[in-house]
Design a protein around this motif. Structure first.
Motif, PDB file in Angstrom:
ATOM      1  N   UNK A 217      69.179 -46.384  17.299  1.00 15.14           N
ATOM      2  CA  UNK A 217      69.642 -45.440  16.922  1.00 15.14           C
ATOM      3  C   UNK A 217      68.657 -44.970  15.559  1.00 15.14           C
ATOM      4  N   UNK A 218      67.303 -44.511  15.477  1.00 11.65           N
ATOM      5  CA  UNK A 218      66.938 -44.228  14.171  1.00 11.65           C
ATOM      6  C   UNK A 218      66.716 -42.867  13.238  1.00 11.65           C
ATOM      7  N   UNK A 219      66.892 -42.930  12.230  1.00 15.71           N
ATOM      8  CA  UNK A 219      67.548 -41.360  11.189  1.00 15.71           C
ATOM      9  C   UNK A 219      66.383 -41.552  10.440  1.00 15.71           C
ATOM     10  N   UNK A 220      65.648 -40.746  10.156  1.00 15.94           N
ATOM     11  CA  UNK A 220      65.181 -40.154   9.383  1.00 15.94           C
ATOM     12  C   UNK A 220      65.443 -39.533   8.572  1.00 15.94           C
ATOM     13  N   UNK A 221      65.860 -39.608   6.702  1.00 14.78           N
ATOM     14  CA  UNK A 221      66.382 -38.530   6.255  1.00 14.78           C
ATOM     15  C   UNK A 221      66.120 -38.286   5.087  1.00 14.78           C
ATOM     16  N   UNK A 222      65.348 -37.141   4.744  1.00 14.14           N
ATOM     17  CA  UNK A 222      65.242 -37.190   2.963  1.00 14.14           C
ATOM     18  C   UNK A 222      66.130 -37.007   1.866  1.00 14.14           C
ATOM     19  N   UNK A 223      68.017 -37.521   3.141  1.00  9.89           N
ATOM     20  CA  UNK A 223      68.278 -37.345   1.737  1.00  9.89           C
ATOM     21  C   UNK A 223      68.516 -38.943   1.366  1.00  9.89           C
ATOM     22  N   UNK A 224      69.317 -39.188  -0.032  1.00  8.15           N
ATOM     23  CA  UNK A 224      69.529 -40.475  -0.584  1.00  8.15           C
ATOM     24  C   UNK A 224      70.955 -40.753  -0.072  1.00  8.15           C
ATOM     25  N   UNK A 225      71.716 -39.552  -0.359  1.00 10.05           N
ATOM     26  CA  UNK A 225      73.144 -39.542  -0.015  1.00 10.05           C
ATOM     27  C   UNK A 225      73.945 -38.355   0.983  1.00 10.05           C
ATOM     28  N   UNK A 226      74.822 -39.079   1.873  1.00 13.47           N
ATOM     29  CA  UNK A 226      75.166 -37.695   2.663  1.00 13.47           C
ATOM     30  C   UNK A 226      77.221 -37.521   2.785  1.00 13.47           C
ATOM     31  N   UNK A 227      77.635 -36.310   3.911  1.00 15.49           N
ATOM     32  CA  UNK A 227      78.648 -36.183   3.535  1.00 15.49           C
ATOM     33  C   UNK A 227      79.328 -37.320   4.647  1.00 15.49           C
ATOM     34  N   UNK A 228      80.560 -37.442   3.461  1.00 21.41           N
ATOM     35  CA  UNK A 228      81.900 -38.518   4.758  1.00 21.41           C
ATOM     36  C   UNK A 228      80.658 -40.021   4.483  1.00 21.41           C
ATOM     37  N   UNK A 229      79.492 -40.232   3.509  1.00 17.31           N
ATOM     38  CA  UNK A 229      78.467 -41.323   4.078  1.00 17.31           C
ATOM     39  C   UNK A 229      79.284 -42.752   3.652  1.00 17.31           C
ATOM     40  N   UNK A 230      80.399 -42.869   3.437  1.00 13.09           N
ATOM     41  CA  UNK A 230      80.976 -44.177   3.047  1.00 13.09           C
ATOM     42  C   UNK A 230      81.610 -43.993   4.404  1.00 13.09           C
TER      43      UNK A 230
END
Lengths: 423, 227
Positions: A217-230
């Motif tokens: 699974x490969x995710x390209x994300x413009x954000x540096x962090x995201x919800x519930x990341x940990x």
């Protein structure tokens, strides 16, 4: 349960038979204040139901929603993960019409005349209103992901409006070659359901682990962090070690293009051949909000106290389309805002008591079977915005009994909110 | 590690295990376990039905049959099919209530430790025939002034919007506890327990945390009147 007034009930039946022409005439004949709600999701269905229920027939409520069956976006990731059937997510509007006397019109609202206070439908009818409530959800920003447009959504589904798109994405995942690559383009803030893309990754990983364990699974994300990341990253390490590769904004995740014909995704100049590509583009308010003249940029700014538009006091905007402050764009938020709005609209039209605005939200996400997490907060109305009061989030390292209980609780919430929306 | 120390550690471990497995029922310890039950159940002299039925004379009672308590259909059906409360059936029920009587209204996850169950059942047995001990209504130690607040039902209905996103307005369970038709005092006690964080659920702590005493009373009055 709402007391049924015989005249209201018969009037509603008549409207259902002659769907498009009847409502305007009916409203005038009754001489009652008229509320039109556009969009029958968590915001709109709740607002329509609460206004109809609590006004006890004193307000004519019309709900305009093109779909005869509503498929909830919330829990649609659980369908992808194999934990729910599509039928579990489908809900209809019969009870709102039959038990609450709401005039449910299955048509597209195509224009709003804020000066004449009317709504035009694709079928040709023009409906007058005293108060208009817009809860149209999201639309996608054209050209947000280079190479992608809605004409490509069959090759590269967004699956961010639940239903056929969700089923398509599931079918594509199940048809992936062994060891293939599932790609996702994640959206920039703000967008519908902040943990949604990452819960989706979890659910896809869950399916792949069982059917296609060497897939990636490969995710390209413009954000540096995201919800519930940990919580998500801990869960991915625990359940799906080595499967998920997240490329955040600080590593070029925002510099992305896709080629639906060649089935490639290019992140920061590096092209990858992929087997499934889930493109979740940048979002904006549902288009009808723009046509009603209540948007400023991508969203519709509203007053926190009653969700009324900052551009027009007789138009309210709920849920994903509203720019209200601190609340995330979620079904729970829209449902919460709808009840505050319904109370205020009812007060304005009938003089009933208007109580102070209060809001809450909780978002549950499933990482793996019986591994549920949640985040939530309470909110209040300030002159500037809807502002956070107090919040909580699940902790990393929680025991499995807690996680299982959290998942079971989310199922209870689903039953609760659906009953609160559709009666 | 020296060999003799290892042996002694093992011996202690085995002894502890044996002690756990063979421990006698300890009703005193059971009274401590019962604290978790007190939020909903009364026991002892003068005990009344609250959120849950009172537990006097429980041993030998057919499930779902106590006069004056509104049981779930599931519990009534279980009784009709012959479920009688004994040490054995209580042990199975308490281990995992929602498996033993699916759709029971009892919103309790279960008591996993077998010794806790044995102790609790021994404590409950004290209140079966001939055993009369002092009433047990601790937990209801809120300031009487708070309990005396008269709730505004209309305000409570508005506030209940926050609750109904999860809890069913018709009182059915569906994965969330039923909160309709409770004695008002019990509702108030429960909400204050979340507010002061002696009940642990994070969503409920958050929801209750913002409620004033008057708002809790309003909700209790509103939900108390729903059947």
């Amino acid at each position: 349960m709402v007391k049924l007034n015989r005249r209201l009930f018969l009037g509603t039946s008549a409207a259902a038979l002659g769907t498009l022409a009847a409502p305007a005439v009916m409203a005038a004949a009754h001489g009652k204040p008229r509320v039109i709600v556009i969009g029958g999701g968590a915001g709109g269905a709740t607002a329509a139901r609460y206004i109809a229920k609590d006004s006890d027939g004193a307000i004519d409520v019309t709900l305009v929603e093109p779909s005869r069956t509503y498929f909830s976006c919330f829990f649609s990731n659980l369908y992808l993960g194999g934990f729910k059937e599509m039928d579990d997510l489908g809900h209809t509007y019969g009870t709102l019409a039959a038990a609450y006397g709401i005039n449910v019109i299955h048509d597209w609202a195509v224009d709003v005349d804020p000066d004449g206070k009317t709504v035009s439908l694709a079928g040709g009818a023009t409906l007058p209103y005293d108060k208009l409530i817009l809860s149209p959800g999201i639309d996608f920003i054209d050209g947000a992901v280079e190479g992608w447009g809605v004409e490509a959504q069959n090759k590269m589904p967004h699956a961010y409006k639940a239903g056929s798109q969700t089923e398509l994405l599931k079918a594509q995942v199940m048809a992936m070659p062994q060891g293939g690559t599932f790609a996702m383009v994640a959206p920039p803030n703000p967008y519908r359901c902040p943990p949604g893309p990452y819960e989706r990754v979890s659910m896809i990983a869950h399916v792949l682990k069982a059917h296609n364990p060497t897939a990636k699974i490969l995710i390209a994300d413009p954000k540096e962090k995201f919800s519930k990341q940990g919580l998500f990253q801990e869960g991915w390490n625990t359940h799906y070690a080595g499967m998920v590769d997240w490329v955040g904004g600080d590593f070029g995740g925002g510099n992305v293009s896709v080629d639906p014909e060649a089935m490639t995704m290019t992140i920061d100049g590096e092209k990858t051949k992929v087997d499934v590509c889930n493109v979740i583009p940048a979002m904006k308010a549902g288009r009808i909000a723009e046509m009603a003249g209540v948007t400023d940029g991508n969203w519709a700014p509203v007053n926190a106290v009653d969700l009324s538009s900052k551009a027009n006091a007789d138009i309210h905007v709920l849920g994903d389309s509203a720019e209200q402050g601190d609340m995330p764009k979620s079904g729970f938020s829209a449902n919460s805002q709808a009840k505050v709005c319904a109370n205020a609209v009812r007060g304005a039209l009938t003089g009933s008591t208007v109580f102070p605005a209060r809001f809450s939200n909780t978002c549950w996400s499933l990482i793996a079977e019986n591994d549920g997490v949640k985040v939530g907060a309470t909110y209040e109305a300030t002159p500037e915005k809807i502002a956070t009061l107090e919040g909580f989030i699940s902790q990393t390292g929680e025991d499995s009994a807690t996680r299982k209980a959290t998942y079971e609780e989310s199922e209870g919430w689903y039953s609760g909110i659906v009953a609160d929306m559709f009666g | 590690m020296k060999r003799d120390r290892l042996i002694s550690v093992l011996t202690v471990a085995v002894a502890m295990f044996a002690a756990t497995a063979q421990a006698e029922p300890d009703p005193q310890a059971g009274e401590t376990v019962f604290r978790a039950c007190k939020a909903c159940h009364q026991i002892g002299e003068g005990a009344k039905n609250r959120v849950g039925p009172h537990l006097n004379d429980l041993n030998g009672r057919t499930a779902g049959t106590l006069d004056g308590f509104r049981y779930s259909k599931a519990m009534q059906d279980a009784g009709a099919q012959g479920l009688v409360w004994t040490d054995e059936t209580l042990d199975a029920f308490l281990a995992d209530p929602k498996s033993y009587v699916p759709k029971t209204k009892m919103g309790y996850r279960g008591l996993k430790d077998p010794q806790d169950r044995v102790n609790l059942i021994a404590y409950l047995a004290r209140f079966s025939p001939d055993a009369v001990i002092h009433p047990s209504n601790a937990g209801y130690d809120l300031d009487p002034a708070i309990l005396a607040i008269k709730g505004d039902v209309e305000y409570g209905e508005y506030l209940s919007g926050d609750c109904k996103t999860c809890h069913q307005a018709d009182g059915s369970v569906q994965g969330m506890p039923s909160i309709t038709g409770w004695p008002e005092e019990d509702f108030i006690v429960a909400m204050h327990a979340y507010k002061n964080k002696s009940r642990t659920h994070p969503v409920m702590q958050m929801m209750a945390g913002r409620l004033t005493n008057e708002e809790i009373a309003a909700l209790a009055a509103y939900f108390g009147g729903l059947q």
